[in-house]
Design an enzyme around this catalytic site. Structure first.
Site, PDB file in Angstrom:
ATOM      1  N   ASP A  74       0.842  -1.200   0.000  1.00  0.00           N
ATOM      2  CA  ASP A  74       0.000   0.000   0.000  1.00  0.00           C
ATOM      3  C   ASP A  74       0.875   1.247   0.000  1.00  0.00           C
ATOM      4  O   ASP A  74       1.689   1.447   0.901  1.00  0.00           O
ATOM      5  CB  ASP A  74      -0.884   0.014   1.254  1.00  0.00           C
ATOM      6  CG  ASP A  74      -1.790   1.230   1.298  1.00  0.00           C
ATOM      7  OD1 ASP A  74      -2.873   1.156   0.693  1.00  0.00           O
ATOM      8  OD2 ASP A  74      -1.422   2.251   1.913  1.00  0.00           O
ATOM      9  N   TYR A  79       2.969   9.758  -0.165  1.00  0.00           N
ATOM     10  CA  TYR A  79       4.016   9.163   0.680  1.00  0.00           C
ATOM     11  C   TYR A  79       5.441   9.431   0.151  1.00  0.00           C
ATOM     12  O   TYR A  79       6.415   9.207   0.860  1.00  0.00           O
ATOM     13  CB  TYR A  79       3.833   7.643   0.828  1.00  0.00           C
ATOM     14  CG  TYR A  79       2.528   7.208   1.484  1.00  0.00           C
ATOM     15  CD1 TYR A  79       1.655   8.128   2.049  1.00  0.00           C
ATOM     16  CD2 TYR A  79       2.169   5.858   1.542  1.00  0.00           C
ATOM     17  CE1 TYR A  79       0.458   7.737   2.627  1.00  0.00           C
ATOM     18  CE2 TYR A  79       0.977   5.450   2.128  1.00  0.00           C
ATOM     19  CZ  TYR A  79       0.129   6.397   2.663  1.00  0.00           C
ATOM     20  OH  TYR A  79      -1.055   5.990   3.243  1.00  0.00           O
ATOM     21  N   LYS A 104      -2.771   6.021  -4.293  1.00  0.00           N
ATOM     22  CA  LYS A 104      -3.902   6.922  -4.036  1.00  0.00           C
ATOM     23  C   LYS A 104      -3.656   8.290  -4.646  1.00  0.00           C
ATOM     24  O   LYS A 104      -2.503   8.747  -4.689  1.00  0.00           O
ATOM     25  CB  LYS A 104      -4.099   7.103  -2.510  1.00  0.00           C
ATOM     26  CG  LYS A 104      -4.023   5.801  -1.730  1.00  0.00           C
ATOM     27  CD  LYS A 104      -4.213   5.992  -0.233  1.00  0.00           C
ATOM     28  CE  LYS A 104      -3.902   4.704   0.511  1.00  0.00           C
ATOM     29  NZ  LYS A 104      -2.502   4.532   0.899  1.00  0.00           N
ATOM     30  N   HIS A 159      -7.724   9.479  -1.881  1.00  0.00           N
ATOM     31  CA  HIS A 159      -7.112   9.451  -0.545  1.00  0.00           C
ATOM     32  C   HIS A 159      -8.027  10.068   0.525  1.00  0.00           C
ATOM     33  O   HIS A 159      -8.166   9.516   1.617  1.00  0.00           O
ATOM     34  CB  HIS A 159      -5.769  10.197  -0.596  1.00  0.00           C
ATOM     35  CG  HIS A 159      -4.774   9.724   0.402  1.00  0.00           C
ATOM     36  ND1 HIS A 159      -3.431   9.610   0.136  1.00  0.00           N
ATOM     37  CD2 HIS A 159      -4.907   9.333   1.692  1.00  0.00           C
ATOM     38  CE1 HIS A 159      -2.799   9.171   1.209  1.00  0.00           C
ATOM     39  NE2 HIS A 159      -3.676   9.002   2.170  1.00  0.00           N
TER      40      HIS A 159
HETATM   41  P1  NAP Z   1       0.237   1.013  12.001  1.00  0.00           P
HETATM   42  O1  NAP Z   1       0.393   0.035  10.908  1.00  0.00           O
HETATM   43  O2  NAP Z   1      -0.886   0.879  12.964  1.00  0.00           O
HETATM   44  O3  NAP Z   1       1.555   1.072  12.881  1.00  0.00           O
HETATM   45  C1  NAP Z   1       2.837   1.201  12.350  1.00  0.00           C
HETATM   46  C2  NAP Z   1       3.822   1.323  13.523  1.00  0.00           C
HETATM   47  O4  NAP Z   1       3.794   0.112  14.281  1.00  0.00           O
HETATM   48  C3  NAP Z   1       5.231   1.557  13.082  1.00  0.00           C
HETATM   49  O5  NAP Z   1       5.804   2.471  13.972  1.00  0.00           O
HETATM   50  C4  NAP Z   1       5.889   0.192  13.241  1.00  0.00           C
HETATM   51  O6  NAP Z   1       7.250   0.327  13.571  1.00  0.00           O
HETATM   52  C5  NAP Z   1       5.127  -0.403  14.377  1.00  0.00           C
HETATM   53  N1  NAP Z   1       5.041  -1.863  14.271  1.00  0.00           N
HETATM   54  C6  NAP Z   1       4.660  -2.592  13.194  1.00  0.00           C
HETATM   55  N2  NAP Z   1       4.663  -3.899  13.480  1.00  0.00           N
HETATM   56  C7  NAP Z   1       5.036  -4.017  14.761  1.00  0.00           C
HETATM   57  C8  NAP Z   1       5.236  -5.118  15.617  1.00  0.00           C
HETATM   58  N3  NAP Z   1       4.997  -6.358  15.206  1.00  0.00           N
HETATM   59  N4  NAP Z   1       5.653  -4.886  16.899  1.00  0.00           N
HETATM   60  C9  NAP Z   1       5.881  -3.620  17.332  1.00  0.00           C
HETATM   61  N5  NAP Z   1       5.710  -2.527  16.556  1.00  0.00           N
HETATM   62  C10 NAP Z   1       5.287  -2.722  15.273  1.00  0.00           C
HETATM   63  O7  NAP Z   1       0.131   2.525  11.418  1.00  0.00           O
HETATM   64  P2  NAP Z   1       0.215   3.213   9.980  1.00  0.00           P
HETATM   65  O8  NAP Z   1       1.521   2.975   9.337  1.00  0.00           O
HETATM   66  O9  NAP Z   1      -0.200   4.604  10.146  1.00  0.00           O
HETATM   67  O10 NAP Z   1      -0.927   2.469   9.139  1.00  0.00           O
HETATM   68  C11 NAP Z   1      -0.680   1.391   8.272  1.00  0.00           C
HETATM   69  C12 NAP Z   1      -0.697   1.808   6.809  1.00  0.00           C
HETATM   70  O11 NAP Z   1      -1.982   2.320   6.440  1.00  0.00           O
HETATM   71  C13 NAP Z   1       0.233   2.994   6.493  1.00  0.00           C
HETATM   72  O12 NAP Z   1       1.588   2.640   6.483  1.00  0.00           O
HETATM   73  C14 NAP Z   1      -0.319   3.412   5.160  1.00  0.00           C
HETATM   74  O13 NAP Z   1       0.078   2.533   4.133  1.00  0.00           O
HETATM   75  C15 NAP Z   1      -1.823   3.302   5.435  1.00  0.00           C
HETATM   76  N6  NAP Z   1      -2.419   4.576   5.903  1.00  0.00           N
HETATM   77  C16 NAP Z   1      -3.392   5.147   5.138  1.00  0.00           C
HETATM   78  C17 NAP Z   1      -3.979   6.329   5.517  1.00  0.00           C
HETATM   79  C18 NAP Z   1      -5.043   6.939   4.657  1.00  0.00           C
HETATM   80  O14 NAP Z   1      -5.415   8.103   4.869  1.00  0.00           O
HETATM   81  N7  NAP Z   1      -5.562   6.208   3.691  1.00  0.00           N
HETATM   82  C19 NAP Z   1      -3.599   6.967   6.712  1.00  0.00           C
HETATM   83  C20 NAP Z   1      -2.621   6.358   7.502  1.00  0.00           C
HETATM   84  C21 NAP Z   1      -2.061   5.173   7.099  1.00  0.00           C
HETATM   85  P3  NAP Z   1       8.404  -0.494  12.784  1.00  0.00           P
HETATM   86  O15 NAP Z   1       8.455   0.069  11.392  1.00  0.00           O
HETATM   87  O16 NAP Z   1       9.610  -0.233  13.598  1.00  0.00           O
HETATM   88  O17 NAP Z   1       7.992  -1.937  12.800  1.00  0.00           O
END
Ligand code: NAP
Length: 274
Positions: free
Chosen positions: A48, A53, A78, A111
Site C-alpha cells: 500500500d 508518501y 492513491k 485518498h
Molecule cells: P500502524 O500500521 O498501525 O503502525 C505502524 C507502527 O507500528 C510503526 O511504527 C511500526 O514500527 C510499528 N510496528 C509494526 N509492526 C510491529 C510489531 N509487530 N511490533 C511492534 N511494533 C510494530 O500505522 P500506519 O503505518 O499509520 O498504518 C498502516 C498503513 O496504512 C500505512 O503505512 C499506510 O500505508 C496506510 N495509511 C493510510 C492512511 C489513509 O489516509 N488512507 C492513513 C494512515 C495510514 P516499525 O516500522 O519499527 O515496525
C-alpha cells in the site's frame, strides 16, 4: 510457520485482493526499498502506497528488482488532495504509474473526500478503470455520508474503502454499511502505531494465545473480514505481522476486543470533510 500471505478475497468487480499487506507511510528512500524487498521475500503480496508518501519510485524499484511476476503482486496507490478533480486525477495516475514503473495498479483510491472535488475525481476513477490503468478503484476516509453521496452520483460502486480501524476505533456502523453495499473495508493504523500495545485487555489476550499485541490486533481485524495493512520497516516485525494464520480468537475474546472501542484516532476525522 503458516504465513499464508496469499489468502485473498474477491472484490465487487471480481478482482482478487490479499487480505493482509504492507503499509508504507513514513518509509522513504532506502528504508522503503528495503522494507518492500523484505516483505516480498517473506511472501507479502499487497503493498500500500500513495502519491503523498513520496515513496512510489522506491517501491517501483523494489518490485522490479524482485523479479516477481507482476500478476503476483497487488499494488495500491492513491490520488492526493491537491491532485483531485477530473483532469488532474487523470494526470495523477499517469505520474504514479511512471514513478512505480507499472502499466497499471491493482487498486487506485481517492485518498480523502475533498469537498467540491470528490465527485469529479470519482468520474476520473471510472475513466481510469475503463482505460485499465487500475484493476479496481475505491476510496479512503469516506464516511457513510460520503459513500451515500457517491453512490447517488454514480453506478460504479467503490471496491474498497480504506479507513482508520482498530479495536480502539471499531467503526461497526461503517463496516456494516460497506458490507451491505459490497464495499470491502481496509484498515489503516490497524496497530494504533503501537500506542495501545500496553492496554491490559490486549496484553492479557496476547498472553492467553501466546501471540504479540500486534498479532492480536491484526487477527481481530481479519476475523471481522477486514483487509489489514500494518506498516513495518523492521524485518522481525514483518514476519511477526504475517504470522497470524495459525490461531483464531474465540467469540468471547472478539467481543472483549470489540468493547475496547473508544473512538481513538491517530489521523484526522474524515467528518471534517463535509
Ligand atoms: P500502524 O500500521 O498501525 O503502525 C505502524 C507502527 O507500528 C510503526 O511504527 C511500526 O514500527 C510499528 N510496528 C509494526 N509492526 C510491529 C510489531 N509487530 N511490533 C511492534 N511494533 C510494530 O500505522 P500506519 O503505518 O499509520 O498504518 C498502516 C498503513 O496504512 C500505512 O503505512 C499506510 O500505508 C496506510 N495509511 C493510510 C492512511 C489513509 O489516509 N488512507 C492513513 C494512515 C495510514 P516499525 O516500522 O519499527 O515496525
Amino acid at each position: 510457520m503458516d504465513l499464508s500471505l496469499d489468502h485473498s478475497v474477491i472484490l465487487n468487480n471480481g478482482v482478487k485482493i490479499p487480505i493482509l499487506g504492507l503499509g508504507t507511510w513514513t518509509l522513504r528512500g532506502k528504508r522503503a526499498y528495503q522494507a518492500v524487498t523484505w516483505a516480498l521475500e517473506i511472501g507479502y503480496k499487497l503493498i500500500d502506497t500513495a502519491s503523498f508518501y513520496g515513496n512510489e519510485e522506491d517501491i517501483g524499484k523494489a518490485i522490479s528488482d524482485s523479479k516477481i511476476d507482476r500478476d503476483e503482486i497487488f499494488i495500491t496507490t492513491k490520488v492526493w488532495n491537491d491532485e483531485q478533480g477530473y483532469d488532474e486525477t487523470l494526470k495523477a495516475i499517469d505520474r504514479s504509474l511512471k514513478r512505480l514503473k507499472l502499466n497499471h495498479v491493482d487498486l487506485y483510491l481517492i485518498h480523502w473526500p475533498v469537498m467540491a472535488k470528490r465527485l469529479d475525481t470519482w468520474k476520473a476513477m471510472e475513466k481510469i478503470l475503463e482505460m485499465e490503468k487500475a484493476k479496481a478503484v475505491g476510496v479512503s476516509n469516506f464516511t457513510i455520508k460520503h459513500l451515500k453521496e457517491l453512490l447517488e452520483s454514480s453506478s460504479l460502486i467503490p471496491a474498497v474503502n480504506q479507513v482508520e480501524f482498530s479495536p480502539f476505533l471499531y467503526q461497526k456502523e461503517l463496516l456494516e454499511f460497506c458490507n451491505e453495499k459490497g464495499i470491502k473495508l481496509e484498515a489503516y493504523c490497524p496497530l494504533t502505531r503501537g500506542r495501545k500495545f500496553n492496554n491490559p485487555v490486549i496484553k492479557s489476550i496476547s498472553e492467553k494465545y501466546n501471540k504479540t499485541p500486534a498479532q492480536i490486533m491484526i487477527r481481530w481485524g481479519l476475523q471481522h473480514g477486514i483487509i489489514e495493512i500494518p506498516k513495518s520497516g523492521n524485518k522481525n516485525h514483518l514476519f511477526e505481522n504475517a504470522n497470524v494464520f495459525d490461531f483464531s480468537l474465540n467469540s468471547i475474546d472478539m467481543e472483549q476486543l470489540d468493547s475496547l472501542d473508544e473512538g481513538f484516532r491517530l489521523v484526522d476525522d474524515p467528518l471534517f470533510y463535509e
